[in-house]
Design a protein around this motif. Sequence first.
Motif, PDB file in Angstrom:
ATOM      1  N   ASP A 116      -7.944   7.644  50.649  1.00 16.23           N
ATOM      2  CA  ASP A 116      -7.951   8.835  51.491  1.00 16.23           C
ATOM      3  C   ASP A 116      -8.184  10.080  50.619  1.00 16.23           C
ATOM      4  O   ASP A 116      -7.695  10.147  49.495  1.00 16.23           O
ATOM      5  N   GLU A 117      -8.888  11.037  51.182  1.00 12.43           N
ATOM      6  CA  GLU A 117      -9.185  12.332  50.528  1.00 12.43           C
ATOM      7  C   GLU A 117     -10.042  12.178  49.260  1.00 12.43           C
ATOM      8  O   GLU A 117     -10.112  13.085  48.437  1.00 12.43           O
ATOM      9  N   THR A 126      -7.773  10.971  58.085  1.00 15.52           N
ATOM     10  CA  THR A 126      -6.635  10.253  57.493  1.00 15.52           C
ATOM     11  C   THR A 126      -6.008   9.323  58.521  1.00 15.52           C
ATOM     12  O   THR A 126      -5.634   8.184  58.196  1.00 15.52           O
ATOM     13  N   LYS A 170      -3.347  14.477  47.739  1.00 19.50           N
ATOM     14  CA  LYS A 170      -2.043  14.594  48.404  1.00 19.50           C
ATOM     15  C   LYS A 170      -0.912  14.166  47.468  1.00 19.50           C
ATOM     16  O   LYS A 170      -0.978  13.117  46.842  1.00 19.50           O
TER      17      LYS A 170
END
Length: 180
Positions: free
Chosen positions: A110-111, A26, A50
């Motif tokens: 992200d993720e 991240t 998130k």
Amino acid sequence: MPLLQGDLARSLEVILVYTGNGKGKTCACVGQAVRALGRDMAVAFGQFMKRDGQAGEQRLLAQWLGPRFLAGGAGFLRREEERPAHRAAALRVLAWARAQLPEVQMLILDETLYALHAGILTREEVEALMDSARAVRRHLVLSGRNAPDWLVREADLVTEMGESKHPWRSGVTAAPGIEF
Ligand code: ATP
Ligand code: MG
């Protein structure tokens, strides 16, 4: 430092992947955003899994990017009965990402690989985003643990963060400003 005409077209790094078990994926995404913004590139930054307010990077990304930032996840997937809520959240981030892609020069998600590995996103959905990024020549940055082999094959740049040492192994809990 404005981007020179032609720089984007010259770049071969259309799809970048930050993966591996070591810390830094991240943070690498945030660093990539800072670098691109420093070149006056339009950047969108989304986070699967998130929740908003869960991590320190979110406050500044929201300030810098406004509606081009979305932390749209439902948190850690802990119980199977939570799966439909996670899937609904991922579909919202995915729809947002599809709309952002033509509007920016770099889309960072992200993720994504956490969601993919957990079965919250499908391979077809991620591949369709990659195809769109290539079609319109936008940089697409994907991060998270457990990059599958097909993704490594299809991406242009893959960095695997390796864990040489991490304090959580000796029982140290996650620290604000370091881990979240
Ligand atoms: P970072 O967000 O620091 O760049 P990352 O994106 O590579 O790290 P993730 O797998 O997304 O890492 O994990 C989020 C954060 O939680 C990381 O900082 C990681 O070091 C930390 N972490 C992972 N496992 C544990 C654990 N069991 N206990 C405490 N912290 C952990
Ligand atoms: Mg991460």
